[in-house]
Design an enzyme around this catalytic site. Structure first.
Site, PDB file in Angstrom:
ATOM      1  CB  CYS A  29       0.848  -2.553   4.784  1.00 36.22           C
ATOM      2  SG  CYS A  29       0.689  -3.582   6.261  1.00 36.22           S
TER       3      CYS A  29
ATOM      4  CG  HIS B 130       9.226 -24.786  12.446  1.00 32.47           C
ATOM      5  ND1 HIS B 130       9.184 -24.696  13.815  1.00 32.47           N
ATOM      6  CD2 HIS B 130      10.410 -25.391  12.141  1.00 32.47           C
ATOM      7  CE1 HIS B 130      10.290 -25.223  14.344  1.00 32.47           C
ATOM      8  NE2 HIS B 130      11.062 -25.634  13.333  1.00 32.47           N
ATOM      9  CG  ASN B 131       5.201 -21.408  10.358  1.00 34.61           C
ATOM     10  OD1 ASN B 131       5.975 -20.554  10.788  1.00 34.61           O
ATOM     11  ND2 ASN B 131       4.536 -22.212  11.161  1.00 34.61           N
TER      12      ASN B 131
ATOM     13  NE  ARG C   4       8.686 -31.132  15.197  1.00 29.81           N
ATOM     14  CZ  ARG C   4       9.985 -30.934  14.943  1.00 29.81           C
ATOM     15  NH1 ARG C   4      10.644 -31.803  14.193  1.00 29.81           N
ATOM     16  NH2 ARG C   4      10.608 -29.866  15.409  1.00 29.81           N
ATOM     17  CG  HIS C   5       7.848 -28.651  10.912  1.00 20.06           C
ATOM     18  ND1 HIS C   5       7.449 -28.089  12.100  1.00 20.06           N
ATOM     19  CD2 HIS C   5       9.141 -29.015  11.080  1.00 20.06           C
ATOM     20  CE1 HIS C   5       8.460 -28.090  12.953  1.00 20.06           C
ATOM     21  NE2 HIS C   5       9.502 -28.657  12.356  1.00 20.06           N
TER      22      HIS C   5
ATOM     23  CB  THR D 221       1.892  -2.814  11.077  1.00 22.07           C
ATOM     24  OG1 THR D 221       0.749  -3.367  10.398  1.00 22.07           O
ATOM     25  CG2 THR D 221       1.509  -1.489  11.724  1.00 22.07           C
ATOM     26  N   GLY D 222       2.920  -4.346   8.322  1.00 21.90           N
ATOM     27  CA  GLY D 222       3.048  -5.705   7.788  1.00 21.90           C
ATOM     28  C   GLY D 222       1.920  -6.618   8.235  1.00 21.90           C
TER      29      GLY D 222
ATOM     30  CG  ASP E 177      -0.341   0.191   2.530  1.00 20.84           C
ATOM     31  OD1 ASP E 177       0.906   0.282   2.612  1.00 20.84           O
ATOM     32  OD2 ASP E 177      -1.085   0.282   3.523  1.00 20.84           O
ATOM     33  CG  HIS E 178      -0.752   4.770   1.544  1.00 22.36           C
ATOM     34  ND1 HIS E 178      -1.802   3.883   1.635  1.00 22.36           N
ATOM     35  CD2 HIS E 178      -0.707   5.426   2.735  1.00 22.36           C
ATOM     36  CE1 HIS E 178      -2.381   4.014   2.824  1.00 22.36           C
ATOM     37  NE2 HIS E 178      -1.725   4.939   3.508  1.00 22.36           N
TER      38      HIS E 178
ATOM     39  NE  ARG F  55       2.974   4.320   8.437  1.00 21.49           N
ATOM     40  CZ  ARG F  55       1.671   4.429   8.242  1.00 21.49           C
ATOM     41  NH1 ARG F  55       0.820   3.706   8.945  1.00 21.49           N
ATOM     42  NH2 ARG F  55       1.205   5.267   7.338  1.00 21.49           N
TER      43      ARG F  55
HETATM   44  C1  RB5 Z   1      -2.061   2.636   6.523  1.00 22.16           C
HETATM   45  O1  RB5 Z   1      -2.081   3.829   7.234  1.00 22.16           O
HETATM   46  C2  RB5 Z   1      -1.879   1.461   7.473  1.00 22.16           C
HETATM   47  O2  RB5 Z   1      -3.043   1.253   8.202  1.00 22.16           O
HETATM   48  C3  RB5 Z   1      -1.505   0.210   6.710  1.00 22.16           C
HETATM   49  O3  RB5 Z   1      -0.345   0.458   5.963  1.00 22.16           O
HETATM   50  C4  RB5 Z   1      -1.186  -1.013   7.531  1.00 22.16           C
HETATM   51  O4  RB5 Z   1      -0.265  -0.724   8.542  1.00 22.16           O
HETATM   52  C5  RB5 Z   1      -2.322  -1.807   8.001  1.00 22.16           C
HETATM   53  O5  RB5 Z   1      -2.158  -2.891   8.609  1.00 22.16           O
END
Ligand code: RB5
Length: 150
Positions: free
Chosen positions: A65, A98-99, A132-133, A67-68, A8-9, A109
């Protein structure tokens, strides 16, 4: 490796850095956007990365994004996708061993580009451990394919 990448942005700048790194390393990268820091909705890009991997168009996916977290949730809504947002290199290795994670998500951020690149390299280089995984990962897919997931 064929890699789909999207953000995203909030993830745009880190996504651009990761895309350029992947291309310089010789990977075949499909950039699914976004194309600027103009505000967009992360589910659109998480779904797009997930669909590219689930369809076989890409071997692995990279989603970014703020926070990811949101974009990983979006990618995980696509059947067959196992997306995670690792906090460090140890978690990055285990999300593969494992996953059998097929999408890595980053929080632009939270994670600086040099660490994100190191995590991305480890994600691409680490094989699934199986054993096992494999049974446990199979149960993830069973839930996805059952009625309403319950
Ligand atoms: C955008 O402001 C923010 O909410 C998005 O990038 C993300 O962190 C959402 O999980």
């Amino acid at each position: 490796m064929k890699i789909a990448i999207g953000s995203d942005h909030a993830g745009f700048r880190l996504k651009e850095e990761l895309r350029q790194y992947l291309e310089s390393a010789g990977h075949a990268v499909t950039d699914l956007g976004t194309v600027s820091e103009e505000s967009v909705d992360y589910p659109d890009y998480g779904h797009a990365v997930g669909r590219a991997v689930a369809s076989g168009q890409a071997d692995r996916g990279v989603a970014v994004c703020g926070t990811g977290i949101g974009i990983a949730i979006a990618a995980n809504k696509v059947p067959g996708i196992r997306a995670g947002t690792p906090g460090d290199l140890f978690a990055t290795r285990l999300m593969r061993e494992h996953n059998d994670a097929n999408v890595i998500a980053f929080g632009a951020r939270l994670t600086a580009a040099p660490l994100a690149i190191a995590m991305l390299n480890l994600f691409l280089a680490t094989e699934f451990a199986g054993g096992r995984h494999a049974r446990r990962v199979g149960k993830l897919d069973n839930v996805q394919s059952s009625k309403n997931g319950v």
